[in-house]
Motif scaffolding. Structure first.
Motif, PDB file in Angstrom:
ATOM      1  N   GLU A   1      -0.268   8.116   1.250  1.00  0.00           N
ATOM      2  CA  GLU A   1      -0.246   7.284   2.451  1.00  0.00           C
ATOM      3  C   GLU A   1       0.694   7.869   3.508  1.00  0.00           C
TER       4      GLU A   1
ATOM      5  N   ARG B   1       0.832  -1.209   0.000  1.00  0.00           N
ATOM      6  CA  ARG B   1       0.000   0.000   0.000  1.00  0.00           C
ATOM      7  C   ARG B   1       0.865   1.256   0.000  1.00  0.00           C
TER       8      ARG B   1
ATOM      9  N   SER C   1       2.316   1.579  -3.501  1.00  0.00           N
ATOM     10  CA  SER C   1       1.363   1.892  -4.569  1.00  0.00           C
ATOM     11  C   SER C   1       0.818   3.317  -4.493  1.00  0.00           C
TER      12      SER C   1
END
Length: 149
Positions: A61, A53, A56
């Motif tokens: 994030e 995550r 990507s």
């Protein structure tokens, strides 16, 4: 007005120092080829799929985790596509830096709102380097840091 040179804090009880207050400080995030890389945490042990995550969607994030490396408490933070490692104990009153809000290259201590630049450890108001920062890298799913101790 009292012109005495005596310190009014002389009789104040002494407190034990936090382990991080006893450790050497560092404001250098540059890796040192003579120092070993120490495992701080494995992202897959924290949350399966977290490494993917963060890879990507690196710009959107954020991640922060308090870790113990040797006898030092660190805040390991991912923000804006970059990893940061800094002293995990707030210089103000010992708050848990990794539990703070992370945004715009800064972390805010959750206890009293002191803010520190992630890259330098500088307190944002007075621009003093109050938090030590450390070299950090991602090696697969493992986050590693370098420290002089």
């Amino acid at each position: 007005m009292n012109d005495s040179n005596s310190d009014s804090h002389e009789d104040a009880p002494k407190r034990d120092l936090y382990p991080n207050e006893l450790a050497p400080t560092s404001g250098n995030r540059e890796a040192d080829p003579t120092l070993p890389w120490l495992a701080a945490l494995d992202l897959n042990e924290v949350d399966p799929g977290l490494a993917e995550r963060l890879t990507s969607a690196p710009e959107s994030e954020t991640f922060a985790k308090e870790v113990l490396v040797g006898n030092r408490i660190l805040a390991v933070i991912f923000e804006g596509g970059h990893w940061y490692a800094m002293d995990g104990i707030c210089a103000h009153q010992g708050g848990p830096i990794a539990e703070g809000h992370v945004a715009d290259g800064c972390v805010t201590c959750p206890w009293h709102g002191w803010q520190y630049e992630l890259a330098t450890g500088k307190q944002t108001i007075n621009q003093q380097p109050l938090q030590s920062v450390f070299p950090i890298r991602q090696n697969g799913s493992v986050i590693e840091v370098q420290m002089t101790e």
